[in-house]
Design an enzyme around this catalytic site. Structure first.
Site, mmCIF file in Angstrom:
data_model
loop_
_atom_site.group_PDB
_atom_site.id
_atom_site.type_symbol
_atom_site.label_atom_id
_atom_site.label_comp_id
_atom_site.label_asym_id
_atom_site.label_seq_id
_atom_site.Cartn_x
_atom_site.Cartn_y
_atom_site.Cartn_z
ATOM 1 N N ALA A 1 -2.940 11.270 1.122
ATOM 2 C CA ALA A 1 -4.042 12.008 0.508
ATOM 3 C C ALA A 1 -4.583 11.446 -0.795
ATOM 4 O O ALA A 1 -5.737 11.705 -1.132
ATOM 5 C CB ALA A 1 -3.623 13.460 0.283
ATOM 6 N N ALA A 2 -3.772 10.749 -1.600
ATOM 7 C CA ALA A 2 -4.236 10.315 -2.928
ATOM 8 C C ALA A 2 -5.406 9.330 -2.805
ATOM 9 O O ALA A 2 -5.466 8.560 -1.847
ATOM 10 C CB ALA A 2 -3.088 9.674 -3.696
ATOM 11 N N LYS B 1 -10.621 13.127 0.222
ATOM 12 C CA LYS B 1 -10.651 13.845 1.495
ATOM 13 C C LYS B 1 -10.046 15.242 1.358
ATOM 14 O O LYS B 1 -10.513 16.189 1.986
ATOM 15 C CB LYS B 1 -9.936 13.021 2.562
ATOM 16 C CG LYS B 1 -10.656 11.705 2.867
ATOM 17 C CD LYS B 1 -9.834 10.773 3.737
ATOM 18 C CE LYS B 1 -10.590 9.455 3.932
ATOM 19 N NZ LYS B 1 -10.740 8.702 2.648
ATOM 20 N N GLU C 1 1.311 12.738 -0.560
ATOM 21 C CA GLU C 1 1.227 11.353 -1.021
ATOM 22 C C GLU C 1 2.636 10.831 -1.259
ATOM 23 O O GLU C 1 3.455 11.476 -1.927
ATOM 24 C CB GLU C 1 0.400 11.271 -2.296
ATOM 25 C CG GLU C 1 0.416 9.912 -2.975
ATOM 26 C CD GLU C 1 -0.059 8.776 -2.069
ATOM 27 O OE1 GLU C 1 0.552 7.697 -2.131
ATOM 28 O OE2 GLU C 1 -1.045 8.979 -1.321
ATOM 29 N N ARG D 1 0.713 8.362 -7.816
ATOM 30 C CA ARG D 1 -0.520 8.714 -7.115
ATOM 31 C C ARG D 1 -0.535 10.204 -6.745
ATOM 32 O O ARG D 1 -1.585 10.848 -6.740
ATOM 33 C CB ARG D 1 -0.692 7.850 -5.874
ATOM 34 C CG ARG D 1 -1.090 6.412 -6.211
ATOM 35 C CD ARG D 1 -1.049 5.501 -4.989
ATOM 36 N NE ARG D 1 -1.872 5.962 -3.884
ATOM 37 C CZ ARG D 1 -3.186 5.798 -3.775
ATOM 38 N NH1 ARG D 1 -3.848 5.167 -4.738
ATOM 39 N NH2 ARG D 1 -3.833 6.240 -2.723
ATOM 40 N N ASP E 1 -5.668 8.968 6.897
ATOM 41 C CA ASP E 1 -6.459 7.855 6.369
ATOM 42 C C ASP E 1 -5.450 6.774 6.016
ATOM 43 O O ASP E 1 -4.928 6.727 4.906
ATOM 44 C CB ASP E 1 -7.269 8.304 5.155
ATOM 45 C CG ASP E 1 -8.191 7.213 4.645
ATOM 46 O OD1 ASP E 1 -8.748 6.479 5.483
ATOM 47 O OD2 ASP E 1 -8.344 7.074 3.427
ATOM 48 N N CYS F 1 -10.151 1.820 6.174
ATOM 49 C CA CYS F 1 -11.287 1.162 5.511
ATOM 50 C C CYS F 1 -11.185 -0.342 5.759
ATOM 51 O O CYS F 1 -11.312 -1.144 4.836
ATOM 52 C CB CYS F 1 -11.320 1.487 4.022
ATOM 53 S SG CYS F 1 -9.821 1.043 3.112
#
Length: 454
Positions: free
Chosen positions: A108-109, A113, A131, A136, A176, A229
């Site tokens: 999450a960090a 999001k 996280e 972070r 993510d 990404c």
């Protein structure tokens, strides 16, 4: 920017005639800055018009803008805006969390999001933002605190540790995943410097490990939203193919305009083209990949044990109950219907009703921090001010923008009156907690958050 030679060779082979436009966008294109508006805050759009930066609409999410937010600005400090790269906004938009759902943001960090998912839940259900790295995770907790919702829990675990506590628990899980970062090349020179030809394969192994644990936490009938990404097929279409082959997942369509789609030739299962890609030469923003999968397992969900008294938590004694009742009268907006009051040491928290037992977990934020129990009083926390959302009623003290600059620097400010504990406002923007005694407002802005405004 000079791209690594092995990277150029790889994508020239994969993209063919499209490759030169892709390389040109990476080498010569400029990264786009963006931010989202927290519409749960009082008069958010009016305050954005007054104190916000120049902006235009961003393409992939609600309440999203193209523009640059300064970290030391009024709206950022008060949780009205969150700086986020525009393409990254599409992931939580795809997740589309519904009020009342149980949602996990596994990696999450720093919180982009998670804050977006929290807005979708709008104070209902449960969001667990996890996280693995402690530093972070601390930044994540600070960003969640500013956003103002009480139903968000921040944990600090490796996925295999977290999965023991939430077996088949979540309606939606967002992963993510840590990746080779190719999509961030023109935004982050470090990503270029650290890239090597074996990075995608190494990242794919790690991504599989993370996803195995995510599956253990997903309800039958739940949704897994996976994103990276990076451009690498090994970390995108190949990972989705592996998921569909190993588990009872179905790839779902993502209904979004102005996006590219996954390449079927880079995967091994049908419907890979239902995934989406954002390319710098085709779409606005940096590189991104996202997929939404439906979990069709037949296993019945296991219900985790409900949160009970724990070694760090004590039940409310009669004196504390009286203090809490008085505190509620002063701060009536606190969402007690969505949580229960619990004490960990001397710290009081409003813990979400849907949260299972916390025993054995590393939790930075078990809900909304109410404050500290002291002799004959409860001293309110900064989080209480951040939870002052649209429609709230409570003790407000108006200060000027110049006084706000003094406040965030840790200084006392002078305002006539003797109101006691108050929520400081600049116009309609709640910025923190103070205690007004004989015209002097004592500063309770957290020391770790203080800063000087240029």
């Amino acid at each position: 920017m000079a791209l690594p030679t092995p990277f150029i060779e790889k994508y020239r082979d994969l993209l063919g005639t499209e490759a030169e436009a892709f390389f040109d966008a990476l080498s010569n294109g400029r990264p786009v800055k963006g931010f989202r508006l927290n519409t749960a805050k009082p008069n958010a759009e009016v305050m954005l018009a007054k104190y916000g930066p120049e902006r235009s609409k961003a393409p992939y999410a609600k309440n999203a803008y193209i523009g640059e937010v300064k970290g030391k600005s009024l709206l950022h400090q008060a949780g009205y805006v969150y700086s986020q790269e525009p393409s990254a906004m599409i992931v939580a938009a795809i997740a589309d969390a519904q009020p009342g759902e149980r949602v996990l943001d596994l990696c999450a960090a720093p919180g982009g999001k998670s804050t977006q998912l929290a807005s979708q839940l709008n104070g209902t259900g449960l969001l667990v933002s996890n996280e693995i790295f402690p530093k972070r995770a601390k930044i994540l907790a600070e960003n969640i605190e500013r956003w103002g919702f009480s139903n968000v829990v921040v944990t600090n675990h490796a996925p295999h540790e977290l999965s023991r506590h939430f077996p088949h628990f979540f309606d939606k899980i967002v992963v993510d995943a840590p990746c080779s970062g190719e999509g961030m090349f023109r935004k982050d020179p470090v990503a270029v410097a650290e890239w090597h030809s074996d990075a995608p394969r190494q990242c794919a192994i790690r991504q599989q490990d993370i996803l195995q644990e995510a599956v253990r936490m997903l309800k039958p009938g739940g949704q897994l939203i996976y994103s990276t990404c990076t451009f690498a097929p090994e970390e995108n279409e190949a990972i989705i193919s592996w998921l569909v082959e190993e588990y009872p997942f179905v790839i779902q369509s993502i209904d979004r305009a102005n996006v590219a789609h996954g390449r079927s030739e880079w995967g091994n299962v049908p419907n890979i083209e239902k995934t989406i890609r954002l390319w710098p030469h085709l779409n606005q923003g940096e590189g991104h990949f996202a997929a939404k999968l439906l979990y069709q397992a037949e296993t019945k969900p296991t219900k985790p044990k409900k949160s009970k008294a724990k070694s760090t938590q004590s039940k409310l004694d009669q004196e504390t109950v009286k203090l809490w009742q008085a505190f509620q009268q002063n701060f009536p907006f606190l969402p007690t219907n969505e949580g229960s009051l619990q004490i960990f040491g001397e710290q009081m928290w409003l813990v979400p009703n849907a949260l299972p037992n916390l025993k054995g977990m590393k939790v930075l934020r078990p809900g909304l921090h109410i404050g500290t129990r002291k002799k004959n009083r409860i001293e309110p926390s900064f989080s209480v001010a951040m939870a002052f959302l649209a429609g709230s009623q409570g003790p407000i003290l108006s200060i000027t923008i110049e006084q706000w600059k003094q406040y965030v620097a840790g200084e006392t400010i002078t305002v006539p009156g003797n109101a006691g504990w108050v929520i400081l406002h600049v116009d309609d923007v709640p910025v923190g907690i103070g205690k007004q005694v004989q015209g002097v407002v004592k500063n309770f802005f957290p020391k770790g958050l203080r800063f000087q405004v240029d």
